[in-house]
Design a protein around this motif. Structure first.
Motif, mmCIF file in Angstrom:
data_model
loop_
_atom_site.group_PDB
_atom_site.id
_atom_site.type_symbol
_atom_site.label_atom_id
_atom_site.label_comp_id
_atom_site.label_asym_id
_atom_site.label_seq_id
_atom_site.Cartn_x
_atom_site.Cartn_y
_atom_site.Cartn_z
ATOM 1 N N LEU A 1 40.727 28.264 46.014
ATOM 2 C CA LEU A 1 41.747 30.561 46.026
ATOM 3 C C LEU A 1 42.140 30.862 45.531
ATOM 4 N N ASN A 2 42.816 30.129 44.140
ATOM 5 C CA ASN A 2 43.753 30.276 43.295
ATOM 6 C C ASN A 2 43.203 30.686 42.021
ATOM 7 N N VAL A 3 41.986 29.759 42.063
ATOM 8 C CA VAL A 3 40.919 30.146 41.188
ATOM 9 C C VAL A 3 40.417 31.774 41.389
ATOM 10 N N LEU A 4 39.764 31.940 42.611
ATOM 11 C CA LEU A 4 39.897 33.183 43.356
ATOM 12 C C LEU A 4 40.758 34.179 43.301
ATOM 13 N N SER A 5 42.295 33.900 43.672
ATOM 14 C CA SER A 5 43.300 34.398 42.875
ATOM 15 C C SER A 5 43.444 35.190 41.685
ATOM 16 N N ASN A 6 43.488 34.584 40.874
ATOM 17 C CA ASN A 6 42.956 34.896 39.209
ATOM 18 C C ASN A 6 41.968 35.715 39.198
ATOM 19 N N ASP A 7 40.814 35.503 39.335
ATOM 20 C CA ASP A 7 39.958 36.498 39.720
ATOM 21 C C ASP A 7 40.029 37.662 39.346
ATOM 22 N N ILE A 8 40.775 38.344 41.046
ATOM 23 C CA ILE A 8 41.245 39.196 41.415
ATOM 24 C C ILE A 8 42.321 39.729 40.442
ATOM 25 N N ASN A 9 42.910 39.223 40.185
ATOM 26 C CA ASN A 9 43.861 39.693 39.523
ATOM 27 C C ASN A 9 43.350 40.223 37.642
ATOM 28 N N SER A 10 43.346 39.668 37.396
ATOM 29 C CA SER A 10 42.159 40.264 35.934
ATOM 30 C C SER A 10 41.476 40.973 36.175
ATOM 31 N N VAL A 11 41.170 41.384 36.954
ATOM 32 C CA VAL A 11 40.031 42.814 38.212
ATOM 33 C C VAL A 11 41.336 44.089 38.161
ATOM 34 N N GLU A 12 42.122 43.663 39.398
ATOM 35 C CA GLU A 12 43.573 44.110 39.632
ATOM 36 C C GLU A 12 44.160 44.736 38.718
ATOM 37 N N ASN A 13 44.157 44.247 37.457
ATOM 38 C CA ASN A 13 45.311 44.329 36.469
ATOM 39 C C ASN A 13 45.202 45.237 35.239
ATOM 40 N N GLN A 14 43.035 45.253 35.044
ATOM 41 C CA GLN A 14 43.065 46.033 34.174
ATOM 42 C C GLN A 14 42.792 47.368 34.653
ATOM 43 N N ALA A 15 43.099 48.899 33.940
ATOM 44 C CA ALA A 15 42.957 49.674 34.042
ATOM 45 C C ALA A 15 42.206 51.079 34.041
ATOM 46 N N GLY A 16 41.198 49.869 33.631
ATOM 47 C CA GLY A 16 39.588 50.575 33.602
ATOM 48 C C GLY A 16 38.869 50.597 34.103
ATOM 49 N N ARG A 17 39.565 49.761 35.665
ATOM 50 C CA ARG A 17 38.375 49.122 36.592
ATOM 51 C C ARG A 17 38.556 50.606 37.795
ATOM 52 N N LYS A 18 39.274 51.262 37.002
ATOM 53 C CA LYS A 18 39.697 52.988 37.362
ATOM 54 C C LYS A 18 38.261 54.018 36.910
ATOM 55 N N PHE A 19 37.828 53.552 35.535
ATOM 56 C CA PHE A 19 37.075 54.440 35.597
ATOM 57 C C PHE A 19 35.908 53.763 34.434
ATOM 58 N N GLN A 20 35.187 53.210 34.696
ATOM 59 C CA GLN A 20 33.929 52.334 34.548
ATOM 60 C C GLN A 20 33.378 51.529 35.863
#
Length: 583
Positions: free
Chosen positions: A333-352
């Motif tokens: 679950l900690n690994v999964l949380s880190n994966d989610i954080n890497s996506v959510e903290n990338q501004a580009g997720r809103k554009f690509q």
């Protein structure tokens, strides 16, 4: 694989001899002999890319001293494209081609030669005759002084490890070769013989590795119901700092830090990479997007489905460790949380979207710049998250009868084994819907083709979990820049889209000098005592000239998610959880 066979290719015989007269200077010499020629013109080509690594790498740049002869007489040739050599072969029965390859780029996808070993990444090393991709070839390796071993998935000729053969060029270009004095050990798992070839003095425990690798292999084989190889080879290079992997049909190349195995976190990360690359022997190498094979070695091979090919594999690399009981639930679950954080903290997720990220891999994924984080998303990390959402959706909707495993096996059986081809975008979506028991149009619109915010609590809630942001209550100010500190000079390396720095016009390569007249030692010290909304004066050095900018600080928008169990999960939630995490 192409079924077209020309008469010329059927008759021609092709062999290579590889020597290392100047290994210490990173050179390998190749002699290519082609006999029973029938055509008037022969074009030799060097691939421009390596399957599995979606970037044109221009391997021909490493070729020098190209020459052609027949019976000792030199022949003329003309270079007609960056990676094509054209030879007039009218009236000739056989020719000898010689060339040298400079091999000094350490990675899992490029050849490396020095006095200690040779790693031959075959697609950037061996030329092939145009129109003869299906032709067999033989490779004889004459090792450098003191080298005694060869590791490759290619078959030996007459039990000679230094002479190997490939049935066609797709197999040759998918079969890297390690030559030297690597530490070799093996084991059997899922009915397959595994060879592990270790170079570079890693600090590993062979017995522990054999046991844990076998668990991963057995768990992944269970997903697909079969392991299609008779023999499989892992080539693992150790350096002071190392990482990455590249999958092949019957082998994998990995990089690792020598000390990676000495901590539990480092060891878990190594096993995760091992699981990722091995899972590719099904997902990508056999179950594949329709665009990825037969390959065009001259040009880009475009697909919108790398979020499945790589993203789903990135999901399985960790869930497999959980299913094999190699990591506890909390670690997963900690690994999964880190994966989610890497996506959510990338501004580009809103554009690509992940489909756009897949298609544009050739021009963006391997060519990051200072603005990459603002414009792109990784099809690995976002694809992994999408796989997790779909897995939970399928388990929940089927009352734990099915999971994403069933989709992968169905697609493997239907397309690789049945139709003997890759799948289209629509066909993979249909495979998901078959086990979800419903249409996924809205899901695809939001998360696959679109850039909508993900409702994590909905999907994690299926398994009785919730996600919370540990930074939600923080009111810390942020300038919104990434920086480097060299010789006590703080230089801007990136500017976050929409941040205070972005709005005020702070640029990358600006040297930050003062805030409100005070010298900047660290960004944390510079913002101490300040809050969102405060107006500050920032002095920068831009291209050798001072510049003063007025900046209004904004709230730090970074998130730090954590996954926790719900207080009173329902029986259905527990059923889904048990299926998902194999409790």
């Amino acid at each position: 694989m192409s079924t077209h066979i020309s008469t010329a290719a059927t008759m021609s015989q092709i062999s290579y001899t590889v020597t290392f007269p100047e290994a210490q200077a990173h050179y390998a010499d190749v002699e290519m002999n082609i006999s029973h020629l029938k055509q008037h013109t022969l074009v030799l080509k060097m691939p421009v890319w390596t399957p599995g690594s979606y970037l044109i790498r221009e391997y021909a740049k490493n070729v020098e001293a190209f020459s052609v002869s027949t019976k000792g007489n030199e022949l003329p040739f003309i270079k007609t494209r960056k990676n094509w050599w054209s030879i007039n072969t009218q009236g000739l029965n056989d020719i000898t081609v010689k060339y040298r390859v400079y091999c000094n780029e350490i990675s899992v996808r490029t050849s490396t030669v020095d006095a200690s070993h040779a790693f031959i990444s075959t697609s950037g090393f061996f030329m092939y005759p145009e129109g003869m991709l299906h032709a067999p070839s033989t490779i004889q390796i004459k090792p450098y002084d003191g080298w005694t071993k060869v590791s490759t998935s290619l078959d030996m000729v007459n039990n000679d490890p230094f002479t190997v053969t490939a049935p066609n060029y797709d197999i040759l270009f998918d079969s890297p070769i390690e030559v030297g004095n690597q530490d070799i050990f093996g084991f059997k798992a899922a009915g397959v013989d595994y060879e592990i070839a270790m170079f570079g003095n890693g600090k590993y425990d062979k017995e522990r590795l054999k046991k844990d690798m076998a668990k991963i292999i057995e768990q992944e084989t269970a997903v697909y119901g079969e392991n299609p190889n008779k023999r499989y080879v892992f080539i693992i290079h150790h350096y002071l700092k190392g990482g990455g992997g590249l999958e092949h049909l019957s082998s994998t190349v990995m990089g690792a830090a020598r000390d990676a195995y000495t901590t539990e976190t480092g060891y878990q990360n190594f096993l995760s990479l091992f699981a990722h690359e091995h899972f590719h022997l099904w997902n990508v190498k056999r179950l594949r997007p329709i665009a990825l094979g037969p390959f065009d070695y001259d040009n880009e091979n475009y697909t919108t489905d790398l979020w499945i090919a790589e993203g789903f594999t990135a999901y399985y690399e960790d869930i497999i460790l959980r299913h094999a009981d190699l990591i506890p639930v909390d670690n997963y679950l900690n690994v999964l949380s880190n994966d989610i954080n890497s996506v959510e903290n990338q501004a580009g997720r809103k554009f690509q979207s992940v489909t756009d990220a897949s298609y544009d891999a050739w021009i963006k994924a391997y060519r990051p710049n200072e603005n990459t984080g603002n414009t792109t998303i990784s099809y690995y990390s976002k694809g992994s998250i999408i796989a997790m959402l779909l897995d939970l959706e399928i388990i929940n909707d089927s009352n734990a009868k099915y999971s994403l495993d069933d989709v992968m096996k169905h697609m493997y059986d239907e397309y690789y084994k049945g139709k003997k081809r890759g799948y289209t975008d629509v066909e993979f979506k249909q495979g998901l819907e078959k086990f979800a028991g419903k249409k996924l149009d809205d899901f695809y619109k939001k998360y696959v083709y679109g850039v909508a915010d993900i409702d994590y609590n909905k999907y994690l809630g299926y398994a009785g979990y919730k996600i919370t942001d540990a930074l939600a209550a923080n009111n810390d100010p942020s300038l919104g820049v990434g920086t480097t500190n060299t010789n006590n000079k703080i230089t801007v390396s990136s500017v976050l889209r929409g941040s205070a720095a972005w709005i005020a016009g702070i640029n990358t390569d600006d040297q930050l000098v003062t805030i409100n007249g005070n010298a900047i030692n660290t960004m944390q010290d510079a913002l101490t005592g300040k809050k969102p909304g405060d107006k500050i004066t920032v002095t920068v050095n831009r291209d050798g000239q001072p510049l003063t900018l007025q900046v209004t600080l904004l709230k730090n928008a970074q998130v730090k998610y954590k996954i926790d169990p719900l207080d009173n999960p329902t029986p259905q939630q527990l059923t889904t959880r048990n299926k998902w995490l194999k409790l």
